[in-house]
Write an enzyme that holds these catalytic residues in place. Structure first.
Site, short mmCIF file in Angstrom:
data_model
loop_
_atom_site.label_atom_id
_atom_site.label_comp_id
_atom_site.label_asym_id
_atom_site.label_seq_id
_atom_site.Cartn_x
_atom_site.Cartn_y
_atom_site.Cartn_z
CD GLU A 130 0.34 -5.45 1.64
OE1 GLU A 130 0.02 -4.13 1.57
OE2 GLU A 130 0.74 -5.86 2.83
C1 TNX Z 1 -1.61 -2.76 4.42
S1 TNX Z 1 -3.63 -4.53 5.48
C2 TNX Z 1 -1.04 -4.03 4.92
C3 TNX Z 1 -0.04 -4.14 6.09
C4 TNX Z 1 0.58 -2.76 6.46
C5 TNX Z 1 -0.60 -1.64 6.51
C6 TNX Z 1 -0.19 -0.32 6.82
C7 TNX Z 1 -2.91 -5.39 4.94
C8 TNX Z 1 -3.55 -6.85 4.50
N1 TNX Z 1 -1.71 -5.28 4.59
O1 TNX Z 1 0.84 -4.78 5.86
O2 TNX Z 1 0.92 -2.86 7.80
O3 TNX Z 1 -1.05 -1.56 5.24
O4 TNX Z 1 -1.22 0.53 6.87
#
Ligand code: TNX
Length: 484
Positions: A297
């Site tokens: 992300e």
């Molecule tokens: C996605 S999993 C994210 C996290 C969040 C989560 C909440 C991932 C690699 N990134 O930053 O905490 O969703 O469900």
């Protein structure tokens, strides 16, 4: 049939089987330090579980029932790694592993064969021969959004160990806080750990905490995999070091629950030294082979700058002598063959994963729609989120890691991790309510051969497992899918 989770490969009960009172039994172990140590652990487990003293002895009194704890290269299914056997229908009872980890697994199965009958702890008669499907059976635990101290983490490890997990992946840094002491950058933990997602108390693990945690885990055959998330999810760092920002100004601290807004900047002269410092620190205190460096992300970065980061992160981790793990986004960069990729977002285009697999990547499966244990069980559940869907127990149970990504061969799946993100979870009760019972479903996904998995069977066994959670004072969700 005895209720064992995860379901073993082979389990049978002799026709003339009877139970044996646990009180009065003794442990005898092979001569090696490993056998002696695991037998002492077994004794401590039985004491804690059943309140019965089962001593380890060299010279059992004639006539007492002996539980023999032993390394035996032939234990378990032929040729399987970390196989084990438990036979409580013979005398002495046999608890054997083909490796130390296998022997520890055997002890976990023995624990689950002890039930209460008319107020007394008895050992059910069973013959078990077993080995794991996957060598990587883990939990990703976020202690960055909300901090969980050593005592909570040890409780999690206890549960992981009893269901034969062997990896605890700690998400140690994120926008909301830096949770690990980094000796070369002491400001990070000192100045950037007082925040959290929900405005609850922050905190961080000292080096001594981290070492104690690793030792506690290692005694239970669990490897701690630390994650320092980069180049996104880095607001806890940029809030301290303005020189990691193009404008030289530190960002504000962050206590909300947005993702994807923070980043490091590749072309700044301060960036690589920062990365080398914090990853060098982590490598220095990590006993395990792996460092997770995030990669997820980084939504404000262009593809080119992102790819440069991925290559740099791979280089820096290689220089520390560790093996690198990254979230799935990294697969869109030209990752190296040895890189372990952790899959999570099932909405993503699969082409980069197929390409990474062709380059030799291996995968850890954490599909959000089955393995994200911060998702609601049911609509409107008071804890967690629902962006990946609702995950009641059956949904956590019914999936096959080998077929999750079309075009990635099952042979390149190293294993499975459940994941729990803590934006909405700030107490142990919150944490365990989300973990239990679903963590036991993921345990069976990771351990048990598909032909041995069966929802109706699991559903009955998990109801039995709840007795141990009640005894240990662990919160759990009484899902309507189970007859508790
Ligand atoms: C996605 S999993 C994210 C996290 C969040 C989560 C909440 C991932 C690699 N990134 O930053 O905490 O969703 O469900």
């Amino acid at each position: 049939m005895p209720a064992i989770i995860p379901q073993p490969l082979h389990l049978s009960v002799p026709a003339d089987a009877t139970v044996t009172a646990l009180a009065g039994t003794v442990l005898v172990a092979g001569p090696s330090a490993t056998e002696q140590r695991i037998a002492l652990q077994a004794s401590a487990f039985l004491q804690a579980d059943a309140g019965v003293t089962v001593p380890l002895t060299d010279a059992p009194e004639p006539g007492v029932t002996v539980i023999d704890v032993r390394l035996d290269s032939a234990a378990g299914p032929e040729g399987a790694a970390d196989g084990y056997e438990v036979d409580t229908s013979v005398r002495p009872m046999r608890v054997a592993g083909s490796s130390a980890a296998g022997l520890f697994s055997a002890v976990q199965t023995l624990r689950q064969l002890i039930v209460a009958a008319e107020g007394e702890a008895v050992v059910e008669a069973a013959q078990v021969s077993d080995a794991p499907r996957y060598s990587w059976r883990g939990l990703t635990l976020d202690i960055a959004r909300n901090f969980f101290p050593l005592a909570s983490l040890e409780r999690v490890i206890d549960v992981l160990a009893s269901y034969k997990f062997n990896v605890l992946h700690l998400h140690l840094t994120d926008d909301q806080g830096w949770r690990i002491e980094s000796p070369s950058r002491p400001e990070l933990a000192k100045l950037s750990s007082d925040t959290s997602n929900s405005g609850k108390a922050g905190g961080y693990l000292t080096l001594a905490d981290f070492r104690q945690l690793q030792d506690y885990a290692a005694e239970r055959f669990i490897t701690v995999v630390p994650e320092i998330d980069m180049p996104g999810h880095t607001n806890a760092a940029t809030a301290i070091y303005g020189d990691l920002r193009p404008d030289g100004k530190a960002t504000d601290k962050y206590e909300g629950m947005e993702v994807g807004f923070s980043q490091l900047t590749f072309d700044l002269p301060t960036t690589e030294p920062f990365i080398r410092d914090v990853l060098g620190d982590m490598a220095g205190i990590t006993d395990g082979q792996y460092l997770h460096v995030g990669g997820d992300e980084a939504l404000t970065l262009g593809a080119e700058e992102y790819a440069k980061f991925i290559t740099l992160l791979e280089d820096v981790v290689a220089d520390t002598g560790k093996q690198v793990i990254m979230w799935q986004e990294a697969a869109s960069a030209p990752t190296r063959p040895g890189t372990l990729v952790q899959y999570w977002d099932t909405r993503a285009d699969t082409a980069p994963f197929v390409a990474a697999a062709e380059r030799g990547a291996q995968f850890i499966m954490s599909p959000g729609n089955h393995a994200y244990l911060d998702m609601h069980y049911t609509k409107g559940f008071p804890l967690g989120q629902d962006w990946a869907g609702l995950i009641d127990v059956r949904h956590a149970y019914e999936w096959d890691p080998a077929t999750v990504i079309d075009g990635v061969p099952g042979s390149q799946v190293r294993g499975v991790e459940a994941a729990i993100w803590t934006e909405t979870l700030s107490t142990d009760d919150h944490l365990f309510t989300m973990l239990l019972p679903r963590l036991t479903a993921i345990a069976e996904v990771a351990w048990t051969a598909p032909e041995r998995k069966d929802w109706e069977s699991y559903r009955a066994r998990v109801a039995v497992a709840a007795a141990a959670w009640r005894r240990a004072g662990l919160a759990f969700h009484e899902s309507a899918q189970i007859d508790w």
